[in-house]
Scaffold this motif. Structure first.
Motif, short mmCIF file in Angstrom:
data_model
loop_
_atom_site.label_atom_id
_atom_site.label_comp_id
_atom_site.label_asym_id
_atom_site.label_seq_id
_atom_site.Cartn_x
_atom_site.Cartn_y
_atom_site.Cartn_z
N ILE A 284 46.09 48.27 30.07
CA ILE A 284 45.96 48.08 28.72
C ILE A 284 44.48 47.52 28.05
O ILE A 284 44.21 46.42 28.45
CB ILE A 284 47.07 47.17 28.18
N THR A 285 44.00 48.29 27.32
CA THR A 285 42.65 47.85 26.83
C THR A 285 42.63 47.84 25.39
O THR A 285 42.94 48.77 24.62
CB THR A 285 41.61 48.79 27.42
N LYS A 312 45.74 45.86 34.78
CA LYS A 312 44.59 45.06 34.23
C LYS A 312 44.57 45.14 32.72
O LYS A 312 45.02 46.10 32.06
CB LYS A 312 43.24 45.97 34.46
N ILE A 313 44.48 44.04 32.30
CA ILE A 313 44.59 43.65 30.76
C ILE A 313 43.27 43.24 30.18
O ILE A 313 42.57 42.23 30.73
CB ILE A 313 45.49 42.55 30.37
N LYS A 314 42.78 44.13 29.25
CA LYS A 314 41.23 43.86 28.89
C LYS A 314 41.30 43.64 27.52
O LYS A 314 41.82 44.57 26.75
CB LYS A 314 40.24 45.02 29.29
N ILE A 315 40.88 42.70 27.01
CA ILE A 315 40.74 42.39 25.59
C ILE A 315 39.53 42.21 24.96
O ILE A 315 38.54 41.48 25.61
CB ILE A 315 41.49 40.82 25.22
N HIS A 332 48.92 40.75 37.31
CA HIS A 332 48.28 41.16 36.02
C HIS A 332 46.68 40.84 36.40
O HIS A 332 46.71 39.34 36.50
CB HIS A 332 48.84 40.73 35.05
N GLN A 333 45.66 41.53 36.10
CA GLN A 333 44.37 40.92 36.05
C GLN A 333 43.84 40.86 34.55
O GLN A 333 43.97 41.81 33.51
CB GLN A 333 43.46 41.97 36.86
N LEU A 334 43.37 39.64 34.10
CA LEU A 334 43.06 39.37 32.67
C LEU A 334 41.62 39.39 32.35
O LEU A 334 40.97 38.59 33.09
CB LEU A 334 43.66 38.23 31.94
N GLU A 335 40.93 40.17 31.54
CA GLU A 335 39.43 40.03 31.10
C GLU A 335 39.56 39.85 29.67
O GLU A 335 40.24 40.59 28.84
CB GLU A 335 38.93 41.57 31.60
N ILE A 336 39.11 38.89 29.12
CA ILE A 336 38.73 38.30 27.72
C ILE A 336 37.17 38.51 27.44
O ILE A 336 36.54 37.68 28.08
CB ILE A 336 39.34 37.20 27.35
N ASN A 338 33.62 39.46 27.97
CA ASN A 338 33.06 39.48 29.55
C ASN A 338 33.33 38.63 30.55
O ASN A 338 32.81 38.42 31.51
CB ASN A 338 31.63 39.29 29.53
N THR A 339 34.43 37.84 30.17
CA THR A 339 35.11 36.81 31.15
C THR A 339 36.33 37.52 31.79
O THR A 339 37.22 37.69 31.19
CB THR A 339 35.49 35.63 30.59
N ALA A 340 36.46 37.46 33.30
CA ALA A 340 37.25 38.03 34.04
C ALA A 340 38.07 36.68 34.54
O ALA A 340 37.41 35.71 35.23
CB ALA A 340 36.93 38.65 35.27
N ILE A 341 39.34 36.61 33.97
CA ILE A 341 40.26 35.69 34.75
C ILE A 341 41.09 35.80 35.90
O ILE A 341 41.66 36.59 35.74
CB ILE A 341 41.19 34.93 33.11
N LYS A 342 40.74 35.04 36.84
CA LYS A 342 41.06 35.45 38.12
C LYS A 342 42.19 34.20 38.57
O LYS A 342 41.64 33.12 38.57
CB LYS A 342 40.30 35.76 39.27
N GLY A 343 43.39 34.63 39.09
CA GLY A 343 44.13 33.53 39.78
C GLY A 343 43.40 32.97 40.93
O GLY A 343 42.84 33.72 41.66
N PRO A 344 43.71 31.98 41.51
CA PRO A 344 43.16 31.32 42.91
C PRO A 344 43.61 32.23 44.08
O PRO A 344 45.08 32.61 44.11
CB PRO A 344 43.76 29.72 42.79
#
Length: 418
Positions: A284-285, A312-315, A332-336, A338-344
């Motif tokens: 979802i972009t 992939k969720i891109k905002i 779910h991979q989240l990008e807001i 230019n920042t990619a928020i990754k789980g540990p």
């Protein structure tokens, strides 16, 4: 269980009734009800002198009264007089198919889960569809709302096409149209005349094959459509893209039980809420959505439901976004921006500890932007507590933290940074 006025208690091992129930439970409530029809009110308090004071009311008020009645009751007023007939034929009506079911038929529906003879039910959808056809034909329009959820339209292509011709000609405003299929694989194609219903402001469709859009003229659009619900449709991604492109003022999009991998990309100035439930979501972009406030995912899995196939969720640009969830770490991979928020990473142990979060590095949105944090379905597991501690120690502007425990009364904590 009655949903949308019809009984869905029957379950013979096929998941279709369950999915149908899920879809019907998400539909908007019909704007009229048969719970307190006008005749019951008059019967309870008849005028003492026997005079008909209702007929003497101003025409504008009478039109308002008739427009708020179920279509069956509204049409009954036409037998009173020529004046009432003109009033009924000049107001926008609400047609709900559940209101057209006789009491005997409703009783059959309620007995379905008690091993009732299926032959008693076999002809009901056909008869109901015929009744809907008559109701659509006799009223000159417009129709304020048409709510059809009880008919199986398999092998009734001619009736479906005729309905949409009538709906388009009679200025339909709100349409809820669910095909009561028996089993998956029996879906019917919606006619392309759907795109002639240009007066629509609200549209919910369920268990259909969406019409082909490749050959649609550029002028085919829904200029007033503000709310769309797509429930278990067979639909190509390009058809969804064209539909969204033809809705310039769309505010709410709901997708439930999508039967294709959802890859949704939108750029809009009107959309405020997007909900995707019980579906496989690949991506979802949000390119640019200046008014988007809510992006909700519920039971939205990666490809095939497998955890290692993530969504992939891109905002991009969504300055008014206030609600984003529910996201599952690892799925779910989240990008807001230019920042990619990754789980540990769990390091192969399957457990996430505090050190794992610390090794993820600084996250600017946590340190400088989060003012309120809500954690739902909190079970108090060690991994959850590690995450909570990580946020609490690093959120510099955090003012309120709300923790909703699983099956327990919500617990609110106000956090004051040192």
């Amino acid at each position: 269980m009655l949903v949308g006025g019809l009984d869905l208690s029957r379950n013979d091992g096929d998941m279709t009734p369950v999915l149908m129930q899920q879809a019907l439970s998400c539909l908007p409530v019909p704007p009229v009800t048969t719970d307190a029809p006008l005749r019951h009110v008059l019967a309870a308090r008849p005028p003492q002198d026997g005079l008909d004071r209702i007929s003497n009311l101003p025409v504008k008020l009478l039109r308002d009264i008739v427009s708020r009645l179920p279509a069956k009751d509204a049409m009954r007023t036409t037998v009173l007089s020529t004046r009432w007939r003109r009033i009924c034929h000049s107001v926008p009506l609400v047609l709900v198919d559940a209101h057209l079911i006789p009491r005997a038929a409703t009783g059959i529906l309620r007995l379905l889960h008690r091993d009732a003879d299926p032959r008693d039910y076999r002809t009901l959808p056909l008869h109901l569809a015929a009744t809907v056809s008559v109701a659509l034909a006799v009223h000159p329009g417009p129709f304020r709302c048409v709510y059809v959820t009880g008919s199986n339209m398999e092998a009734q292509d001619a009736a479906t096409a005729r309905w949409f011709q009538l709906l388009a000609a009679k200025g339909i405003k709100e349409l809820v149209f669910m095909n009561r299929i028996k089993k998956f694989g029996t879906d019917v194609h919606l006619p392309a005349t759907l795109f002639r219903c240009i007066s629509l402001t609200k549209l919910y469709l369920g268990f259909w094959c969406f019409p082909e859009t490749a050959a649609l003229p550029r002028s085919a659009a829904f200029p007033y459509l503000r709310e769309v619900g797509l429930c278990s449709l067979i639909m190509k991604p390009q058809d969804l893209a064209i539909l969204l492109d033809r809705c310039p003022v769309l505010e709410k999009l709901m997708m439930i039980g999508c039967r294709w991998p959802v890859c949704l990309q939108f750029q809009t100035r009107s959309l405020r809420c997007v909900q995707v439930c019980s579906s496989i979501v690949t991506e979802i972009t949000v390119v640019h959505a200046s008014l988007l406030e809510r992006l909700l995912l519920w039971d939205a899995w990666g490809d095939g439901g497998r955890v290692h196939m993530s969504s992939k969720i891109k905002i991009g640009h969504a300055l008014k976004l206030r609600f984003l969830g529910f996201l599952v770490p690892g799925m779910h991979q989240l990008e807001i921006g230019n920042t990619a928020i990754k789980g540990p990473q769990s390091g192969g142990t399957g457990k996430v500890n505090l050190k794992s979060w610390e090794e993820a590095g600084p996250i600017e949105c946590i340190q400088r932007h989060i003012k309120r944090l809500v954690l739902r379905e909190f079970q108090g597991k060690k991994a959850e507590l590690n995450f909570l501690k990580f946020i609490a120690e690093r959120a510099q502007v955090l003012q309120k933290m709300e923790i909703v425990l699983t099956l327990v009364t919500p617990l609110q904590i106000r956090w004051v940074p040192s």
